[in-house]
Design an enzyme around this catalytic site. Structure first.
Site, PDB file in Angstrom:
ATOM      1  CG  HIS A 115      -1.950  -1.098   1.179  1.00 18.55           C
ATOM      2  ND1 HIS A 115      -2.905  -1.250   2.156  1.00 18.55           N
ATOM      3  CD2 HIS A 115      -2.181  -2.088   0.279  1.00 18.55           C
ATOM      4  CE1 HIS A 115      -3.678  -2.285   1.860  1.00 18.55           C
ATOM      5  NE2 HIS A 115      -3.260  -2.807   0.732  1.00 18.55           N
TER       6      HIS A 115
ATOM      7  CD  GLU B 212      -1.257   3.655   3.992  1.00 13.34           C
ATOM      8  OE1 GLU B 212      -2.332   3.642   4.613  1.00 13.34           O
ATOM      9  OE2 GLU B 212      -1.060   3.041   2.920  1.00 13.34           O
TER      10      GLU B 212
ATOM     11  CB  CYS C 222      -0.929   0.363   6.449  1.00 10.56           C
ATOM     12  SG  CYS C 222      -0.918  -0.214   4.740  1.00 10.56           S
TER      13      CYS C 222
ATOM     14  CB  ALA D 101     -19.798  12.816 -28.076  1.00 10.48           C
TER      15      ALA D 101
ATOM     16  NE  ARG E 163     -14.491   3.864 -24.970  1.00  7.16           N
ATOM     17  CZ  ARG E 163     -14.572   3.571 -26.263  1.00  7.16           C
ATOM     18  NH1 ARG E 163     -13.563   2.917 -26.846  1.00  7.16           N
ATOM     19  NH2 ARG E 163     -15.619   3.924 -26.975  1.00  7.16           N
TER      20      ARG E 163
ATOM     21  CB  THR F 138     -25.216   1.787 -28.989  1.00  9.81           C
ATOM     22  OG1 THR F 138     -26.033   2.855 -28.518  1.00  9.81           O
ATOM     23  CG2 THR F 138     -23.825   2.329 -29.289  1.00  9.81           C
TER      24      THR F 138
ATOM     25  CG  LEU G  48     -17.925  -0.483 -26.492  1.00 10.54           C
ATOM     26  CD1 LEU G  48     -19.027  -1.176 -25.691  1.00 10.54           C
ATOM     27  CD2 LEU G  48     -18.145   1.014 -26.537  1.00 10.54           C
TER      28      LEU G  48
ATOM     29  CD  GLU H  45     -18.041   5.316 -24.555  1.00 12.66           C
ATOM     30  OE1 GLU H  45     -18.324   5.770 -25.676  1.00 12.66           O
ATOM     31  OE2 GLU H  45     -16.909   4.922 -24.248  1.00 12.66           O
TER      32      GLU H  45
ATOM     33  N   GLY I 196     -26.738   4.301 -26.047  1.00 13.40           N
ATOM     34  CA  GLY I 196     -27.270   5.528 -26.602  1.00 13.40           C
ATOM     35  C   GLY I 196     -28.330   6.222 -25.774  1.00 13.40           C
TER      36      GLY I 196
END
Length: 346
Positions: free
Chosen positions: A52, A54, A86, A156, A186, A198, A206, A258, A260
């Site tokens: 990790h 730390e 940790c 978009a 992505r 879509t 994708l 994404e 439609g």
């Protein structure tokens, strides 16, 4: 707590960004250790099963950790998982003070790390630069609180709100800079989702091709044609809430939607979107018969309009990215009222 604390925690936030693409489903955490003589060492979360943030900072500091102040964006763990706690490493190293950005809502941590450090006589301060940390860790914090992925919708569109021409033919609305940004989003997501419509209309891959990072798991609402490029994918025919429950249990921290228009409307109307990312082109479709960003009926009156909270804007070449969140996120997701600034001296 001082300006130096704020600056050091923001440095830890910058360090944490290095872990964003490699450590999931673990949180992307940054740590900065400031030695008694002023030297600075940092670390960030390594891939699953490794150190990790730390521990990385302590290793880099070596003996300089004794009497130091350790800044860490997320509460140190106090349990055995794939790695030891940790907290015990911090105690053994002789750190004098630990400054935490936010407490970890994971039930295996959730304040236990802070308590263990204080019991060992270490001064612990919580809540420094907490807004910046919450922004960076929003998907992780949401996943640990709700057991569901953080849902980010990306669309978009033209400046007058359309995502496709009435012909439905596949065509890019935004430019190359926006495209590269989409691939970055992505790469930061564990899964990506589109509707079967879509897939039939655009036959998208994708995948991540214009940015560094892994490609997300692909999910289609409905059935994808057997020869679609989206395969291999998960085809989902049950409810969206059920899907989010399943994905959350499977360790999906962030889901990118994404489209439609029908899929976007389904998530939006159900109140299941945590962040909206709009890429807006300086283009005008004109008229009213093109494909809108959201399918279905519009609000009857201005009083019925859904209103969110502006998070950020940035230019993407000739396009503009606008990021908003549900207004309620300012109370529920972005601020944990148990995570206020607090200081306790042993």
């Amino acid at each position: 707590m001082s300006d130096i604390d704020e600056q050091s925690m923001r440095e830890a936030v910058l360090v944490a960004a290095s872990a964003r693409l490699t450590c999931r489903p673990n949180p992307w955490v940054g740590a900065v250790l400031v030695a008694a003589d002023g030297r600075r060492f940092n670390g960030f979360t390594q891939p699953v099963g490794h150190a990790h943030a730390e521990i990385e900072a302590l290793r880099n500091a070596g003996d300089a950790a004794r009497g130091s102040t350790l800044y860490v964006t997320l509460e140190p763990c106090n349990h055995f998982g794939r790695t030891p706690p940790c907290t015990e490493a911090i105690i053994r190293a002789g750190v004098s003070r630990v400054v935490v950005g936010v407490e970890d809502p994971d039930t295996k941590v959730s304040g236990a790390g802070v308590r263990r450090l204080r019991e060992a006589g270490i001064q612990v301060d919580v809540g420094v630069a907490a807004d910046a940390v919450r922004e960076q860790l929003a998907p992780y914090l949401h996943h640990r609180r709700t057991k569901r992925p953080y849902v980010m919708l990306k669309l978009a569109m033209t400046i007058d709100g359309y995502i496709a021409a009435k012909s439905g033919a596949a065509s890019r609305i935004t430019g190359d800079v926006a495209r590269d940004r989409v691939h970055q989003l992505r790469a930061e997501s564990d899964a990506i989702l589109v509707g079967a419509g879509t897939v039939r209309a655009d036959d998208p891959l994708l995948t991540v091709r214009h940015a560094d990072g892994p490609s997300p798991r692909r999910i289609v609402l409905g059935r994808a044609p057997k020869d679609a490029r989206v395969h291999p994918c998960t085809e989902w025919t049950r409810s969206i809430p059920e899907l989010l429950d399943v994905l959350g249990n499977e360790g999906v921290v962030q889901l990118m939607v994404e489209g439609g228009a029908t899929v976007a409307a389904s998530f939006h109307q159900a109140g299941l979107i945590d962040r909206y990312v709009f890429h807006i082109s300086p283009a005008i479709m004109g008229g009213g018969d093109a494909v809108p960003a959201f399918a279905g009926n519009t609000a009857s009156t201005l009083a019925d309009v859904w209103r969110g909270r502006l998070v950020s804007t940035q230019a993407l070449g000739d396009d503009v990215e606008v990021v908003i969140e549900p207004a309620s996120a300012t109370v529920t997701d972005r601020f944990d009222h148990n995570d206020t600034k607090k200081t306790e001296h042993p």
